[in-house]
Design a protein around this motif. Structure first.
Motif, short mmCIF file in Angstrom:
data_model
loop_
_atom_site.label_atom_id
_atom_site.label_comp_id
_atom_site.label_asym_id
_atom_site.label_seq_id
_atom_site.Cartn_x
_atom_site.Cartn_y
_atom_site.Cartn_z
N SER A 149 0.88 -1.17 0.00
CA SER A 149 0.00 0.00 0.00
C SER A 149 0.91 1.21 0.00
O SER A 149 1.92 1.23 0.69
CB SER A 149 -0.89 0.00 1.24
OG SER A 149 -1.52 1.25 1.40
N MET A 150 0.55 2.21 -0.76
CA MET A 150 1.38 3.41 -0.85
C MET A 150 1.21 4.34 0.36
O MET A 150 1.83 5.38 0.42
CB MET A 150 1.06 4.19 -2.13
CG MET A 150 1.40 3.44 -3.37
SD MET A 150 3.14 3.53 -3.67
CE MET A 150 3.20 2.92 -5.33
N GLY A 151 0.36 3.99 1.29
CA GLY A 151 0.16 4.82 2.48
C GLY A 151 -0.89 5.89 2.25
O GLY A 151 -1.62 5.89 1.26
N ALA A 152 -0.97 6.82 3.18
CA ALA A 152 -2.02 7.84 3.16
C ALA A 152 -1.92 8.79 1.97
O ALA A 152 -2.93 9.23 1.45
CB ALA A 152 -1.99 8.63 4.46
N ASP A 153 -0.69 9.08 1.52
CA ASP A 153 -0.54 10.03 0.42
C ASP A 153 -0.72 9.40 -0.95
O ASP A 153 -0.88 10.11 -1.94
CB ASP A 153 0.81 10.74 0.51
CG ASP A 153 1.99 9.81 0.35
OD1 ASP A 153 1.79 8.57 0.31
OD2 ASP A 153 3.13 10.31 0.29
N GLY A 154 -0.70 8.07 -1.04
CA GLY A 154 -0.89 7.40 -2.33
C GLY A 154 0.31 7.50 -3.25
O GLY A 154 0.22 7.18 -4.44
N ARG A 155 1.45 7.96 -2.74
CA ARG A 155 2.67 8.08 -3.54
C ARG A 155 3.77 7.22 -2.94
O ARG A 155 3.76 6.94 -1.75
CB ARG A 155 3.13 9.53 -3.59
CG ARG A 155 2.19 10.41 -4.41
CD ARG A 155 2.71 11.82 -4.51
NE ARG A 155 2.39 12.47 -3.24
CZ ARG A 155 2.97 13.57 -2.80
NH1 ARG A 155 3.92 14.15 -3.49
NH2 ARG A 155 2.62 14.10 -1.65
#
Length: 167
Positions: A149-155
């Motif tokens: 998962s790329m985490g909360a920022d999606g990057r």
């Protein structure tokens, strides 16, 4: 006959003898007390809370709400991280089952949708932040694949809540 040490309540009560020649006395119970009068509202005067009382209550409620929010907000962030770790591990298990069933890993083109097509998973949900999970073949550090998962920022990359989540 000796005088009783306990006189009647108001000094005028009757003493009665109990039984045969005993010196016991029985006193009457005290008379009921008069009920207190409830003050009647003054005509033309509105009863209620003062502005100062209302302001004190509002300030106290605001402080309590602030304390609750300060303690709850970090817990939701930790819960999302835990859910993301759990989802990544479940996806890895599903990929391993796909590999056992088909003798190969899903291709880069098939991606994680191959797990739904082969009925290993009913559906492919996004990560807790609403981003799609990433499937990479080959994986990092000599692994055959990676799910993350790329985490909360999606990057890619990041720190704390924005950090990539690997198993």
């Amino acid at each position: 006959m000796a005088a009783s040490l306990n006189p009647p309540w108001n000094g005028e009560g009757d003493r009665t003898k109990c039984g045969g020649g005993g010196s016991e006395t029985r006193a009457e119970p005290p008379p009921p007390r008069a009920a207190r009068a409830v003050p009647l509202p003054v005509p033309g005067r509105i009863q209620g809370f003062t502005l100062v009382e209302l302001m004190v209550v509002i300030v106290i409620l605001g402080l309590l709400a602030t304390i609750v929010l300060i303690n709850v907000m970090p817990a939701t962030g930790r819960a999302k991280l835990t859910a993301a770790h759990s989802s990544v591990k479940q996806l890895e298990q599903a990929i391993d089952m796909y590999n056992l069933d088909n003798g190969r890993l899903p291709t880069r083109q098939e991606g994680l949708q191959a797990l739904v097509a082969s009925r290993i998973l009913r559906r492919l949900d996004p990560d807790p932040w609403g981003n799609a999970f990433v499937y990479r073949i080959p994986g990092r550090n000599g692994r055959p694949y990676d799910v993350l998962s790329m985490g909360a920022d999606g990057r890619e990359g990041g720190t704390e809540d924005n950090a990539d989540i690997y198993p």
